[in-house]
Write an enzyme that holds these catalytic residues in place. Structure first.
Site, PDB file in Angstrom:
ATOM      1  N   SER A  15       5.687   9.797  -3.923  1.00  0.00           N
ATOM      2  CA  SER A  15       5.957   9.682  -2.486  1.00  0.00           C
ATOM      3  C   SER A  15       7.313  10.269  -2.152  1.00  0.00           C
ATOM      4  O   SER A  15       8.277  10.107  -2.914  1.00  0.00           O
ATOM      5  CB  SER A  15       5.913   8.213  -2.064  1.00  0.00           C
ATOM      6  OG  SER A  15       6.397   8.050  -0.740  1.00  0.00           O
ATOM      7  N   TYR A  70       8.317  -0.340  -2.112  1.00  0.00           N
ATOM      8  CA  TYR A  70       7.293   0.684  -2.328  1.00  0.00           C
ATOM      9  C   TYR A  70       7.929   1.944  -2.910  1.00  0.00           C
ATOM     10  O   TYR A  70       7.475   2.486  -3.926  1.00  0.00           O
ATOM     11  CB  TYR A  70       6.581   1.002  -1.016  1.00  0.00           C
ATOM     12  CG  TYR A  70       5.750   2.260  -1.080  1.00  0.00           C
ATOM     13  CD1 TYR A  70       4.543   2.289  -1.770  1.00  0.00           C
ATOM     14  CD2 TYR A  70       6.179   3.439  -0.452  1.00  0.00           C
ATOM     15  CE1 TYR A  70       3.783   3.457  -1.846  1.00  0.00           C
ATOM     16  CE2 TYR A  70       5.423   4.602  -0.523  1.00  0.00           C
ATOM     17  CZ  TYR A  70       4.230   4.607  -1.215  1.00  0.00           C
ATOM     18  OH  TYR A  70       3.487   5.756  -1.286  1.00  0.00           O
ATOM     19  N   ASN A 118       4.721  13.754   5.157  1.00  0.00           N
ATOM     20  CA  ASN A 118       3.963  13.087   6.228  1.00  0.00           C
ATOM     21  C   ASN A 118       2.564  13.684   6.333  1.00  0.00           C
ATOM     22  O   ASN A 118       2.357  14.682   7.041  1.00  0.00           O
ATOM     23  CB  ASN A 118       4.705  13.208   7.560  1.00  0.00           C
ATOM     24  CG  ASN A 118       5.876  12.248   7.644  1.00  0.00           C
ATOM     25  OD1 ASN A 118       6.899  12.453   6.987  1.00  0.00           O
ATOM     26  ND2 ASN A 118       5.734  11.190   8.409  1.00  0.00           N
ATOM     27  N   LYS A 143      -6.135   2.975   8.533  1.00  0.00           N
ATOM     28  CA  LYS A 143      -4.749   2.598   8.264  1.00  0.00           C
ATOM     29  C   LYS A 143      -4.079   1.896   9.447  1.00  0.00           C
ATOM     30  O   LYS A 143      -2.967   1.399   9.319  1.00  0.00           O
ATOM     31  CB  LYS A 143      -3.936   3.838   7.878  1.00  0.00           C
ATOM     32  CG  LYS A 143      -4.389   4.473   6.567  1.00  0.00           C
ATOM     33  CD  LYS A 143      -3.705   5.797   6.314  1.00  0.00           C
ATOM     34  CE  LYS A 143      -2.228   5.645   6.097  1.00  0.00           C
ATOM     35  NZ  LYS A 143      -1.573   6.948   5.796  1.00  0.00           N
TER      36      LYS A 143
END
Length: 316
Positions: free
Chosen positions: A116, A140, A169, A178
């Site tokens: 990420s 996270y 993104n 989501k």
């Protein structure tokens, strides 16, 4: 067989769709369908089998489970940036990933996984795949960062195909489950349909209204990168996956209103709780990916959102 963890999620389900388009249906889909709405992401996909994540974890280290597996796309994770139960996050994102990676190495199975861009924290030190740029600011992000560190230590010790991708993104089809975490393109589309106005934050960090910039990348481009590394197992390491170009939220909203041929932009007060912890700018350094040999161009916001809304509004 190919294993896709998080296979009912946003990127995982798009990966399976792309595998199906290649004629590959011998796929084991692993997920945790507490949110049954995710079944809409996979109802049109062809797979060989489904396993709940808990069942899959039990089987990871059994002697012959990976005998017929040629690749694992590990997309499954606790992706909530507001989850502060560190033990829970590390168990789901770090320990689980380590066990899966080590089993793949033992059986010489390709391991392609989701990292990420959140590992870069507030981005003050840049967005290069380099330790000096990495400073996670939530659990996270830390779990993703620490697994990348684990991979870095292992890479010199094995020749197994291992590739990790720091997604920026991502937006596109199959993200509707989501909710609030769906992309701004998804939310702006709904706002234009229902209210004829796309709602953007006012300026922050010295920027004008809606001029915060992010590296917005279309999900099909993300999937193409994953499949390219499946086809090029000799390329190993950790890579940024964005477009390499930051675009504004105004650009995104304008692309949505252009597609609809109507609508306006309304600026709303910048939330107090986000001040000081909001990323006003992200832009992937794409040097590593290009050096690996991936040459395909990425869609910019205008073309990517038009493609997305063609799909999204047809599906309504």
């Amino acid at each position: 067989m190919i294993v896709v963890t998080g296979g009912a999620g946003f990127i995982g389900s798009n990966l399976i769709r792309a595998l199906n388009d290649r004629g590959e249906s011998n796929v084991l889909l692993v997920d945790h369908l507490v949110n049954g709405q995710k079944m809409h992401n996979i109802a049109d996909l062809d797979i060989a089998d489904y396993l709940d994540k808990a069942q899959f974890i039990e089987k990871i280290e059994t002697p012959h489970f990976f005998d017929k597996v040629r690749a694992v796309f590990h997309q499954g994770a606790c992706s909530s940036t507001t989850e502060w139960d560190g033990q829970y996050v590390m168990m789901n994102n770090y320990d689980y990933s380590k066990r899966l990676l080590n089993s793949c190495i033992t059986k010489n199975v390709a391991f392609i996984y989701a990292s990420s861009a959140s590992v870069y924290g507030n981005g003050k030190h840049g967005f290069r795949v380099d330790r000096s740029c990495e400073h996670p600011i939530n659990m996270y992000a830390y779990s993703k960062f620490q697994f990348d560190q684990y991979v870095r230590h292992l890479l010199p010790e094995t020749r197994s195909a291992i590739a990790g991708f720091r997604y920026f993104n991502v937006y596109g089809p199959r993200e509707q489950h989501k909710g609030e975490m769906s992309s701004t393109a998804f939310h702006f589309n709904r706002q234009i349909i229902e209210q004829k106005k796309a709602k953007l934050f006012e300026g922050c960090d010295g920027l004008a209204n809606g001029e915060q910039r992010r590296d917005f990348v279309y999900v099909d481009d993300v999937v193409d990168v994953n499949l390219w590394f499946l086809d090029h197992p000799e390329q190993r390491g950790i890579y940024n996956v964005g477009t390499g170009k930051a675009e504004t939220f105004n650009d995104v909203a304008q692309a949505v209103t252009d597609w609809h041929g109507e609508g306006s932009i309304e600026y709303i007060p910048f939330p107090e709780h986000l001040k000081g912890v909001y990323q006003s700018y992200t832009q992937a350094d794409m040097t590593g990916l290009r050096q690996a040999g991936y040459a395909k161009e990425f869609l910019g916001v205008k073309k990517g959102i038009a493609k997305y809304l063609d799909w999204l509004n047809r599906e309504q």
